[in-house]
Design an enzyme around this catalytic site. Structure first.
Site, PDB file in Angstrom:
ATOM      1  CE1 TYR A  15      -3.265  -2.852   0.039  1.00 50.56           C
ATOM      2  CE2 TYR A  15      -3.701  -2.555   2.074  1.00 50.56           C
ATOM      3  CZ  TYR A  15      -3.780  -3.412   1.326  1.00 50.56           C
ATOM      4  OH  TYR A  15      -4.683  -3.899   1.133  1.00 50.56           O
ATOM      5  CE  LYS A  27       0.350 -16.920  -2.083  1.00 48.69           C
ATOM      6  NZ  LYS A  27       0.167 -17.932  -1.872  1.00 48.69           N
ATOM      7  CG  ASP A  64      -2.087 -19.635  -0.438  1.00 43.63           C
ATOM      8  OD1 ASP A  64      -1.550 -19.664  -0.047  1.00 43.63           O
ATOM      9  OD2 ASP A  64      -1.740 -20.354  -1.638  1.00 43.63           O
ATOM     10  CG  ASP A  66      -7.264  -4.502   3.793  1.00 43.12           C
ATOM     11  OD1 ASP A  66      -7.969  -4.961   5.188  1.00 43.12           O
ATOM     12  OD2 ASP A  66      -6.364  -3.549   3.214  1.00 43.12           O
ATOM     13  CG  ASP A 116     -12.375  -6.845   7.395  1.00 45.23           C
ATOM     14  OD1 ASP A 116     -11.632  -6.534   7.795  1.00 45.23           O
ATOM     15  OD2 ASP A 116     -12.680  -6.402   5.530  1.00 45.23           O
TER      16      ASP A 116
END
Ligand code: NAD
Length: 370
Positions: free
Chosen positions: A143, A194, A227, A251, A255
């Site tokens: 970001y 990852k 994942d 993020d 959530d």
């Protein structure tokens, strides 16, 4: 009463002031019944600050936040400010505070309280007793990474690009927060990235592994690809204690984890900065919900996320574990007694508004203090 606990309250917009009012009720109770006092100051942020001062947050408010031991934030935003340019949006106030206070570790607990176990979209058997903490790195990664932008290629096509970057110190400091939290909980940390397909993920894994060997060998460390973590959070969320991860993956995963609990009006969060030599760190606490313009002014907002954010503040900024636990138990007891705000209403319960919920919480605190 003299106090060395400097607390800045920033209620903001919409339901923010309504739910903050119930925290004030609790603070008054603590002064009377627990002889605890705070030096409280209060200021405007978000749309309220735009209307009064022409900016989402003033420099003076930022300075007050820096001087405070902890900031309790409500929520900002609303349709009346949506037409303003990006720099004038109410949400800029929270981004400014995160940047100016160097708040790099976002703590999102996902706890399923027993009386609300049926609010989750997952089966009660999967989520009953769930208590996990996700630590999301919040000032680095894709970001904020450079280069970023949209360019036009020689063939006329456009290409958008962002860069995931993490340096050793950024990884280390957020991993430390994760390890320290694990030590206060079930002593297990799962680091998520990852590393199989991203160099920054590989570095993340190496740095966390080295830090573990150096300073936290007593904590049980595991690594997981993001994942797989998303899948495991839905399959068997109770396997986790503390998860530490990057900005982007955090993020998404936080959530996802918060929805395991099924109720936005119940979820607190904290964002922490680096500790100085005395152990003091900047910290901001806020519910994860927004200003809920659709229900603002109606007196029906659930105040528990704001109240639980205050409990986190007591635990992490003032080391008042006992008081924090009392508040958390009182929240569970109020719900177990069958009172519900509209957002968590269930068959057979009594629907109440913000104030009645706040008053019921105080009665539970009375019982616990007796
Ligand atoms: P929201 O969280 O405000 O509301 C989503 C839904 O949840 C709404 O139906 C709302 O009524 C309900 N809800 C939220 N909090 C509740 C509570 N305490 N009790 C009962 N119900 C509750 O999200 P949104 O509608 O996407 O955003 C509204 C505004 O809030 C926007 O301007 C957005 O930018 C802002 N926002 C601010 C923050 C923040 O201040 N940190 C976070 C998220 C959104």
């Amino acid at each position: 009463m003299a106090s060395n606990k400097n607390l800045l309250m920033l209620p903001g917009d919409g339901v923010g002031p309504e739910v903050m009012h119930e925290v004030k009720r609790l603070i008054d109770w603590m002064a009377k019944r627990r002889s605890v006092s705070f030096n409280i100051s209060e200021d405007l942020v978000g749309g309220a600050s735009i209307d009064a001062r022409g900016t989402p947050i003033t420099e003076a408010t930022v300075e007050a936040a820096k001087a405070a031991d902890a900031v309790l934030f409500g929520s900002v935003g609303g349709p009346q400010w949506d037409k303003l340019g990006f720099a004038m949006r109410p949400e800029i106030s929270i981004l400014t505070l995160r940047k100016e206070l160097g708040l790099f570790a976002n703590l999102r607990p996902a706890i399923v309280l027993d009386p609300l176990v049926d609010a989750s979209t997952l089966k009660a058997d999967v989520v009953r007793g769930l208590d996990i903490m996700i630590v999301r790195e919040s000032t680095g990664g894709v970001y904020f990474g450079e280069p970023r932008g949209v360019e036009t290629l020689p063939n006329g096509e456009q290409r958008g690009f962002n860069t995931e970057t993490y340096s050793t110190h950024e990884i280390e400091r957020v991993a430390r927060v994760g390890f320290d939290l694990a030590r206060k909980r079930q002593n297990r940390l799962c680091s998520v990235e990852k590393a199989n397909v991203m160099e920054s993920g590989l570095l993340w894994r190496q740095v966390v592994t080295a830090l573990h060997a150096r300073d936290y060998a007593d904590v049980e460390l595991s690594h997981m690809y993001a994942d797989n973590c998303a899948m495991q959070l839905v399959r068997n969320p109770r396997q986790f204690d503390v998860i530490v991860t990057t900005n982007l993956f955090g993020d998404l995963l936080s959530d996802l984890a918060s929805m395991l609990t099924g109720s936005l009006g119940m979820l607190p969060s904290a964002t922490l900065g680096a500790a100085d030599a005395t152990g003091r760190r900047h910290a901001l606490y806020e519910p994860i919900h927004g200003s809920a313009p659709d229900i603002a002014g109606k007196g029906i907002a659930n105040p528990l996320a704001q109240i639980l954010s205050f409990a986190m503040l007591l635990r992490y900024s003032f080391e008042m574990d006992e008081d924090a636990t009392m508040i958390e138990r009182a929240c569970t007891a109020v719900l177990a007694s069958g009172l519900r705000t509209a957002d968590v209403m269930a068959a057979g319960c009594a629907k109440v508004g913000t104030q009645v919920m706040g008053e019921a919480l105080i009665r539970e605190m009375d019982k616990q203090a007796a």
